[in-house]
Design an enzyme around this catalytic site. Structure first.
Site, short mmCIF file in Angstrom:
data_model
loop_
_atom_site.label_atom_id
_atom_site.label_comp_id
_atom_site.label_asym_id
_atom_site.label_seq_id
_atom_site.Cartn_x
_atom_site.Cartn_y
_atom_site.Cartn_z
CG HIS A 97 50.25 46.94 -30.36
ND1 HIS A 97 49.96 45.63 -30.08
CD2 HIS A 97 51.56 47.11 -30.02
CE1 HIS A 97 51.03 45.02 -29.61
NE2 HIS A 97 52.01 45.90 -29.55
CD GLU A 118 45.08 46.58 -32.91
OE1 GLU A 118 44.94 45.35 -33.04
OE2 GLU A 118 46.20 47.14 -32.79
CB CYS A 155 47.93 41.38 -29.05
SG CYS A 155 47.85 43.04 -28.35
CB CYS A 169 45.04 45.54 -29.39
SG CYS A 169 46.63 46.39 -29.46
CB THR A 182 78.08 39.79 -59.41
OG1 THR A 182 79.14 38.84 -59.19
CG2 THR A 182 76.77 39.04 -59.62
CB SER A 242 81.51 44.71 -57.69
OG SER A 242 81.69 45.06 -56.32
CD1 TRP A 297 79.72 53.20 -57.29
CD2 TRP A 297 78.88 51.46 -56.21
NE1 TRP A 297 79.96 53.40 -55.95
CE2 TRP A 297 79.45 52.34 -55.27
CE3 TRP A 297 78.29 50.29 -55.72
CZ2 TRP A 297 79.46 52.09 -53.89
CZ3 TRP A 297 78.29 50.04 -54.36
CH2 TRP A 297 78.87 50.93 -53.47
CB THR A 357 81.44 39.21 -48.88
OG1 THR A 357 80.84 38.36 -49.87
CG2 THR A 357 81.04 40.65 -49.15
NE ARG A 413 76.57 53.28 -46.73
CZ ARG A 413 76.83 51.97 -46.74
NH1 ARG A 413 76.95 51.31 -45.59
NH2 ARG A 413 76.96 51.32 -47.89
#
Length: 366
Positions: A54, A56, A79, A88, A165, A172, A174, A200, A211
């Protein structure tokens, strides 16, 4: 409680460090730590990846013996339990720090106040609340999952100036330019899961992957899970979301029939229905149980509208392109018809900036 200018300076740096883990710590929170004697910084670090040390620990390793008598600035309560790494709080005690300044308390049941109590018991001065809201913002999904038992829901949409849209025929690509599209990939990268509906999938066959042509440090340690709401299991066998390249979860009705082995490479779970659709609240609860903190939604107007109308959208990530598509093009969301202006949905702008020739608005329900 009054904090000094030096305290604010070091906590601001700790917050900047925490942001470096924005895409890599899932399902853990993003945390930064600075160790200092007055203005002099002797150690700093951040939580880089889940399962690794972590913030710390990294800061203490850099500080070495200089940590003794110093102040540690931590963006989240240390923690106090053994998880994949040791507590930690114990590390800070063993290093001999004299004071710990905490931005936000940790609501996770195994920590919640226990880290602070352990530090107090060791005679360390503990002060909390410095830049609390900024610290919560960095981990907005983590706090949502623990405190509300559902992920932070962010709906991403790209539209023309006239609120459309896609063309009437569904095209769509772009609406927005390359800078806006790359920015959208970064928001995907910080998410626990990417949600869409079967509509969709049928229309666009999206990959729903991250990406980024960027450095290794910016790539997610665990790629966001693709979550598909497919009530009757209509996802075609040749869909990218069934390729097994990225973890994928298909949520469907209990009555849906599996007709072949097309879902062999992905996970399927039946969820309750509400009317003629899947229960969206039950879906969010299920995802929270699976450690989903930030849910990134990229879907059509029906699913986006259903989430928004149900009061389940926490944030709208809206990209606006300086183009017009005409009134026959597809709308932003399908929402219930209103008869009074007083019933309108109001939003407040959290952030707005220009990306290439487009604008990005980050909006939240007012």
């Amino acid at each position: 409680m009054t904090f000094s200018v030096v305290d604010a300076m070091h906590m601001a740096q700790a917050l900047r460090l925490a942001e470096r883990g924005l895409t890599t710590t899932h399902p853990n929170p993003r945390v930064g730590c600075v160790i200092a004697h007055g203005e002099r910084v002797v150690g700093q670090g951040w939580h880089v990846r889940a399962g690794e040390p972590h913030a710390e620990v990294h800061a203490l390793r850099e500080a070495g013996e200089q940590a003794r008598g110093a102040t540690a600035y931590v963006t989240l309560e240390p923690c106090a339990h053994h998880g994949r790494t040791p507590p930690c709080a114990d590390a800070l005690i063993a290093a001999g720090v004299a004071r710990v300044v905490i931005a936000a308390e940790d609501p996770f049941p195994q920590v919640a106040g226990k880290g602070i109590a352990k530090l107090h018991a060791a005679g360390i001065v503990v002060e909390s609340g410095l830049m609390r809201e900024a610290a919560r913002e960095i981990n907005i999904g983590f706090f949502s999952r623990i405190e509300r038992q559902r992920p932070w829901v962010r709906v991403k949409l790209a539209m023309s100036l006239d609120g459309r849209t896609a063309l009437a025929n569904g095209e769509s690509k772009w609406i927005t330019g390359e800078a806006a599209r790359m920015d959208g990939q970064r928001w995907r990268a910080r998410s626990s899961a990417i949600l869409t509906g079967v509509g969709t999938v049928l229309a666009d066959n999206p990959q729903l992957t991250v990406r980024l042509p960027s450095t290794q440090d910016e790539k997610p340690s665990v790629f966001p899970t693709r979550v598909i709401l497919d009530r009757q299991l209509r996802t075609p066998a040749d869909s990218h979301v069934l390729d097994g390249q990225t973890p994928t979860l298909i949520l469907h009705a209990a009555s849906a029939q599996v007709i072949d082995d097309r879902f062999a490479k992905v996970e399927r779970i039946a969820v309750p229905e509400q009317g003629d659709a899947l229960d969206l609240r039950a879906m969010l609860g299920l995802l929270a149980e699976r450690h989903c903190s930030e849910l990134h939604v990229e879907a059509g107007p029906t699913l986006c509208g259903a989430l928004f109308a149900a009061g389940l959208v926490d944030e709208l990530l809206l990209y606006v392109a300086p183009v017009l598509l005409g009134d026959q093009a597809r709308p932003l969301m399908h929402l219930p018809s209103l008869t009074e202006m007083t019933s309108r949905w109001s939003l407040r702008a959290v952030d707005q900036r220009q990306l290439g020739s487009d604008w990005r608005l980050l909006l939240r329900p007012a």
